[in-house]
Design a protein around this motif. Sequence first.
Motif, short mmCIF file in Angstrom:
data_model
loop_
_atom_site.label_atom_id
_atom_site.label_comp_id
_atom_site.label_asym_id
_atom_site.label_seq_id
_atom_site.Cartn_x
_atom_site.Cartn_y
_atom_site.Cartn_z
N HIS A 175 13.14 -57.13 -40.11
CA HIS A 175 12.88 -56.30 -39.01
C HIS A 175 12.26 -56.52 -37.81
CE1 HIS A 175 13.12 -54.06 -42.86
NE2 HIS A 175 14.35 -53.72 -42.46
N LEU A 176 11.40 -57.66 -37.82
CA LEU A 176 10.56 -57.93 -36.46
C LEU A 176 11.36 -59.00 -35.54
CD1 LEU A 176 7.39 -58.45 -38.64
CD2 LEU A 176 7.82 -56.52 -37.14
N ARG A 177 12.62 -59.13 -35.82
CA ARG A 177 13.17 -59.94 -34.60
C ARG A 177 12.93 -59.41 -33.26
NH1 ARG A 177 17.15 -63.44 -36.82
NH2 ARG A 177 17.47 -63.17 -38.96
N ALA A 178 13.01 -57.96 -33.04
CA ALA A 178 12.92 -57.32 -31.93
C ALA A 178 11.37 -57.79 -31.21
CB ALA A 178 13.22 -55.76 -31.86
N VAL A 179 10.46 -57.76 -32.30
CA VAL A 179 9.27 -58.09 -31.71
C VAL A 179 9.00 -59.49 -31.13
CG1 VAL A 179 6.67 -58.48 -32.42
CG2 VAL A 179 8.08 -56.60 -33.32
N ARG A 180 9.77 -60.44 -31.76
CA ARG A 180 9.91 -61.71 -31.18
C ARG A 180 10.53 -61.76 -29.91
NH1 ARG A 180 14.56 -64.78 -30.79
NH2 ARG A 180 15.07 -64.39 -33.02
N VAL A 181 11.72 -60.93 -29.77
CA VAL A 181 12.50 -60.94 -28.47
C VAL A 181 11.63 -60.46 -27.50
CG1 VAL A 181 14.38 -60.02 -27.35
CG2 VAL A 181 14.72 -61.02 -29.56
N ALA A 182 10.86 -59.41 -27.67
CA ALA A 182 10.07 -58.84 -26.75
C ALA A 182 9.04 -59.85 -26.41
CB ALA A 182 9.43 -57.48 -27.32
N ALA A 183 8.29 -60.70 -27.14
CA ALA A 183 7.30 -61.34 -26.83
C ALA A 183 7.73 -62.76 -26.02
CB ALA A 183 6.70 -61.83 -28.25
N GLU A 184 9.00 -62.89 -26.14
CA GLU A 184 9.36 -64.06 -25.52
C GLU A 184 9.66 -63.52 -24.00
OE1 GLU A 184 12.96 -65.22 -27.32
OE2 GLU A 184 11.97 -66.66 -28.79
N ARG A 185 10.03 -62.18 -23.98
CA ARG A 185 10.19 -61.73 -22.71
C ARG A 185 9.04 -61.74 -22.09
NH1 ARG A 185 14.88 -56.80 -24.22
NH2 ARG A 185 16.59 -58.30 -24.11
N GLU A 186 7.76 -61.14 -22.68
CA GLU A 186 6.51 -61.07 -22.09
C GLU A 186 6.23 -62.50 -21.51
OE1 GLU A 186 3.73 -59.09 -24.51
OE2 GLU A 186 4.72 -57.22 -24.54
N ALA A 187 6.42 -63.47 -22.52
CA ALA A 187 5.91 -64.87 -22.01
C ALA A 187 6.51 -65.42 -20.84
CB ALA A 187 6.28 -65.74 -23.15
N GLU A 188 7.95 -64.88 -20.80
CA GLU A 188 8.70 -65.13 -19.19
C GLU A 188 8.10 -64.59 -18.21
OE1 GLU A 188 12.76 -64.36 -20.09
OE2 GLU A 188 13.13 -65.93 -21.25
N LEU A 189 7.45 -63.39 -18.37
CA LEU A 189 7.14 -62.47 -17.41
C LEU A 189 5.80 -63.36 -17.05
CD1 LEU A 189 7.01 -59.85 -15.63
CD2 LEU A 189 5.78 -58.67 -17.63
N ILE A 190 4.94 -63.64 -17.92
CA ILE A 190 3.62 -64.06 -17.58
C ILE A 190 3.78 -65.44 -16.81
CG2 ILE A 190 1.44 -65.28 -18.64
CD1 ILE A 190 2.04 -62.99 -20.99
N GLU A 191 4.80 -66.40 -17.40
CA GLU A 191 4.92 -67.55 -16.82
C GLU A 191 5.34 -67.43 -15.23
OE1 GLU A 191 7.76 -69.41 -19.28
OE2 GLU A 191 6.47 -70.06 -20.80
N HIS A 192 6.07 -66.43 -14.98
CA HIS A 192 6.54 -66.01 -13.67
C HIS A 192 5.29 -65.53 -12.69
CE1 HIS A 192 9.18 -64.87 -10.28
NE2 HIS A 192 8.29 -63.48 -10.30
N ALA A 193 4.40 -64.83 -13.29
CA ALA A 193 3.46 -64.28 -12.68
C ALA A 193 2.44 -65.28 -12.29
CB ALA A 193 2.61 -63.32 -13.57
N VAL A 194 2.18 -66.18 -13.38
CA VAL A 194 1.21 -67.40 -12.86
C VAL A 194 1.88 -68.17 -11.85
CG1 VAL A 194 0.14 -69.39 -14.00
CG2 VAL A 194 0.08 -67.25 -15.08
N SER A 195 3.14 -68.73 -12.08
CA SER A 195 3.70 -69.66 -11.20
C SER A 195 3.80 -68.97 -9.79
CB SER A 195 5.17 -70.10 -11.50
OG SER A 195 6.04 -68.99 -11.74
N SER A 196 4.03 -67.96 -9.48
CA SER A 196 3.96 -66.98 -8.17
C SER A 196 2.63 -66.94 -7.61
CB SER A 196 4.41 -65.55 -8.43
OG SER A 196 3.66 -64.65 -9.12
N ARG A 197 1.64 -67.23 -7.95
CA ARG A 197 0.37 -67.52 -7.66
C ARG A 197 0.19 -68.78 -7.33
NH1 ARG A 197 -3.75 -65.05 -11.72
NH2 ARG A 197 -5.24 -65.98 -9.89
#
Length: 232
Positions: A175-197
């Motif tokens: 049931h938690l596959r969606a949680v993993r997918v959401a976490a991976e998307r958040e990780a991508e968001l964070i990586e983009h935010a850090v690299s953009s700085r």
Amino acid sequence: MAASAAAVPAASNPAGAGARLSIGQVLSHLQGEFGDLTPSKLRFLEEQGLVTPERTRSGYRKFSQAHVERLRLILTLQRDHYLPLKVIAEVLDEVDQGRDPVIPGAAPRSASSILMPRRLLGREELQQLTGASSRFLGEAIAAGLLPAAEVFPHDAVAEVTALLRLAEQGITPRHLRAVRVAAEREAELIEHAVSSRGVRGGTPHSTEDALAIAAELETVRSGVLKRRLTGR
């Protein structure tokens, strides 16, 4: 260079019992932190006398947890502190002799965190500590909630314990596959935010920035969940 170690356990006299890992298993465990790690690089570090894995009668390399921690220290000093192998060898000598080395470019607290061992757990040990069945671990791995590996960081104990408690409430790893997918998307968001700085990935500053953003996202997520569950 001495082959024993204190804060980083001895390479030729590894502390503690436990499974011995093949070079492939070591790569699987460390490549998440050190993406450029290859079998040839591991062999090169061995040739330089920085780490000395055990050998089977057939000549295969076998690495203990002590060897893995020693490799993590070497690779961290290379990547984050840009130290040449000669200086890394001197740091290891200090550690081997039971002294606290001065790591060029690292604050004292940072040096302590670099030298702190991170215990690894085999699959059977993880099961014993959590009470999880082999099937349950397999389900968590299949759902992407745990790494597909034979060794796990000690943090996995808390993760598996939480998964077991959720399963008692009818929320299984499937049931938690969606949680993993959401976490991976958040990780991508964070990586983009850090690299953009303009902060280079893989450095201490980028890691600190990423974790700070993750903490803020966790606060926002908790607020959304609370409002959804309480209607407030």
